[in-house]
Design an enzyme around this catalytic site. Structure first.
Site, PDB file in Angstrom:
ATOM      1  N   CYS A 281       0.829  -1.203   0.000  1.00 54.23           N
ATOM      2  CA  CYS A 281       0.000   0.000   0.000  1.00 54.23           C
ATOM      3  C   CYS A 281       0.865   1.254   0.000  1.00 54.23           C
ATOM      4  CB  CYS A 281      -0.923  -0.006   1.208  1.00 54.23           C
ATOM      5  SG  CYS A 281      -0.033  -0.246   2.735  1.00 54.23           S
ATOM      6  N   GLU A 456      -2.911   2.804  12.737  1.00 56.24           N
ATOM      7  CA  GLU A 456      -2.558   1.526  13.359  1.00 56.24           C
ATOM      8  C   GLU A 456      -1.125   1.641  13.852  1.00 56.24           C
ATOM      9  OE1 GLU A 456      -3.763  -1.239  10.181  1.00 56.24           O
ATOM     10  OE2 GLU A 456      -5.594  -1.586  11.329  1.00 56.24           O
TER      11      GLU A 456
END
Ligand code: NAD
Length: 487
Positions: A281, A456
């Site tokens: 990503c 996160e």
């Protein structure tokens, strides 16, 4: 063929149906996976909900939760070679990376284990003399965690770790493209000694995902995947107004100024776009290079790209393995054809490799004269780099921010003052300066815009799995004054 089962309420089972998973290095089936139907999804959510309220989890001290997570970290570390082997087999991700990454996944669990008993509430200096008011941080509830196929153990650890540290329970849906690593992880989790139903692992595609994210008992959806799927998930979770955290894709700029250490920047760019076969990503898929050094930089990059060792993912010498699916390989060919049609020039790569499996070579497209090339704006999950040039810092910032995404960015310069200006002006959740693709459990990870929201990693990740309860306690023995006036 190996058989992998789903994990619901502490029990392993085959699921409503089963399907074959392909080995991307050969294109052939290698294992049979459980596939969750709606009944399995409901059973998994019921198990998580029961576990959430059961005294053996609900009343467990935070310190005890931390110890269980610590035990899980040890088990992941002990089993890292086997988990890496399975992830490599199912996804095609090279063993060199899965081995290192899974050993590090154990450290993520260790970090969250340590945080479990550091989740503190607060006492408020309330403006009423006869009241004590404090805040309790309580677990959010049942978490639906949905992950894509790439780096699945890693992307699951950053959800399971903080959620369990906070006292939540989890239903994790592995990717239908390559669920084996998560089903194997369930076997390891089972040995750690958590109460049954605290973690449930199921598989399945969009139908299972939709049933899970729209389930009335799910309190929060933690999702990693593409923006289009995220839109479905937000719509699904609206059914019961569950909150969401979304870690989505990117089109991250990799910016090289003419004063950069060229060799170091070239190596970082190789890592940024060709490592993990570009299926990352945070891939630095847009190279913005200062015009004055373009030829020199591209020549060195081409040399390195063409020297990359392409091969079997389970060979430690391999640097670029296959793409995860045949669809990804076809998408690469389509994207390159459309970009060339828009005026992009192929510097290297661009054609499928003639061998079994879903292999695709490192590819560089010079888009300097093709600002509308789709490869510059479409997130493509593969080893395809698009290059544009800039004249000065202002143009570099404009091009870097010319995207709907905002996950990561890289800046290469020897100038400290310029580095600071760039850090301030680039719109992305992560900025790497003179490095790229570095992660840590201690550092938050996430983006803006079409790259999603929520973080996160880091302390905040655990707090995000808690909700605040405000407690009012009256300390006076006198009768309550005027009951018709709000106090
Ligand atoms: P995807 O969005 O197609 O699928 C991700 C998951 O969503 C899978 O488990 C899938 O089964 C599930 N899903 C699909 N439709 C659903 C629905 N309607 N409801 C609920 N769940 C549904 O993504 P992918 O192709 O597997 O992975 C690639 C994407 O993931 C890329 O966009 C990439 O950038 C992104 N990604 C982001 C990060 C990050 O941390 N930001 C990390 C890795 C990958």
């Amino acid at each position: 063929m190996q058989i992998f089962q789903q994990y619901i309420g502490g029990e392993f089972s085959d699921g409503s149906t089963q399907f074959e998973s392909l080995d991307p290095a050969t294109g052939q089936p290698w294992a049979i996976m459980a596939e969750a139907g709606v009944a399995d999804v409901n059973a998994a959510v019921d198990a998580a909900e029961d576990a959430f309220f059961a005294p053996d989890w609900a009343d467990m001290t935070a310190t005890a939760r931390g110890k269980l997570l610590s035990r899980l970290a040890d088990l992941v570390a002990e089993n890292a070679p086997r988990l890496a082997e399975i992830e490599t087999r199912d996804t095609g991700k090279i063993i060199r990376e899965t081995s290192a990454q899974i050993a590090y996944v154990a450290e993520y669990f260790r970090y969250f284990a340590g945080l479990a008993d550091k989740i503190e509430g607060a006492h408020l200096p309330i403006d009423k003399p006869d009241m004590e008011v404090w805040l309790r941080r309580e677990p959010v509830g049942v978490i639906a965690a949905i992950v894509p196929w790439n780096s699945q153990l890693f992307l699951s650890a950053v959800k399971i770790g903080p959620a369990l540290a906070a006292g939540c329970t989890v239903v994790l849906k592995a990717s239908e493209e390559a669920p084996a690593p998560m089903l194997e992880f369930a076997e390891i989790f089972d040995q750690a000694g958590f109460p049954k139903g605290v973690l449930n692992v199921i598989t399945g595609g969009p139908a299972a995902g939709a049933a899970l994210t729209s389930h009335a008992s799910v309190d929060h959806v933690a999702f990693t995947g593409g923006p289009e799927t995220a839109r479905h998930i937000v719509r699904n979770s609206a059914e019961n107004l569950a909150s969401t955290s979304l870690e989505l894709g990117g089109k991250s700029p990799f910016i090289v100024f003419d004063d950069a250490d060229i060799e170091s920047a070239v190596n970082a760019q190789v890592s940024g776009i060709f490592a993990a076969t570009g299926q990352s990503c945070v891939a630095g898929s847009r190279l913005l290079v200062q015009a004055s050094i373009k030829d020199r930089f591209l020549a060195r990059l081409k040399e390195k790209a063409e020297a990359v060792v392409i091969g079997a993912p389970d060979d430690m010498a391999t640097e670029v393995g296959p793409l995860c699916t045949l669809r990804q390989r076809d998408n690469a060919l389509d994207l390159i054809a459309r970009s060339v049609e828009a005026g992009a020039k192929l510097v290297t790569g661009g054609a499928a490799i003639d061998r079994d499996g879903f292999f695709f070579p490192p590819t560089i497209l010079d888009c300097s004269d093709a600002p509308d090339a789709p490869s510059l704006s479409n997130e493509f999950f593969g080893p395809v780099l698009s290059v544009v040039t800039f004249e000065d810092e202002a143009e570099a910032v404009r091009l870097a921010n010319d995207t709907e995404f905002g996950l990561a960015s890289g800046v290469f310069t020897q100038s400290l003052t310029r580095a600071h200006r760039m850090i301030r002006r680039i719109r992305s959740g992560i900025v790497w300066v003179n490095t790229y693709r570095a992660v840590s459990p201690i550092a938050p990870f996430g983006g803006h815009g079409l790259s999603g929201h929520g973080r996160e990693g880091g302390l905040q990740a655990v707090l995000d799995y808690t909700k605040i309860k405000t407690v009012w306690l009256r300390t006076s023995d006198d009768p309550i004054p005027d009951p018709f006036v709000m106090r």
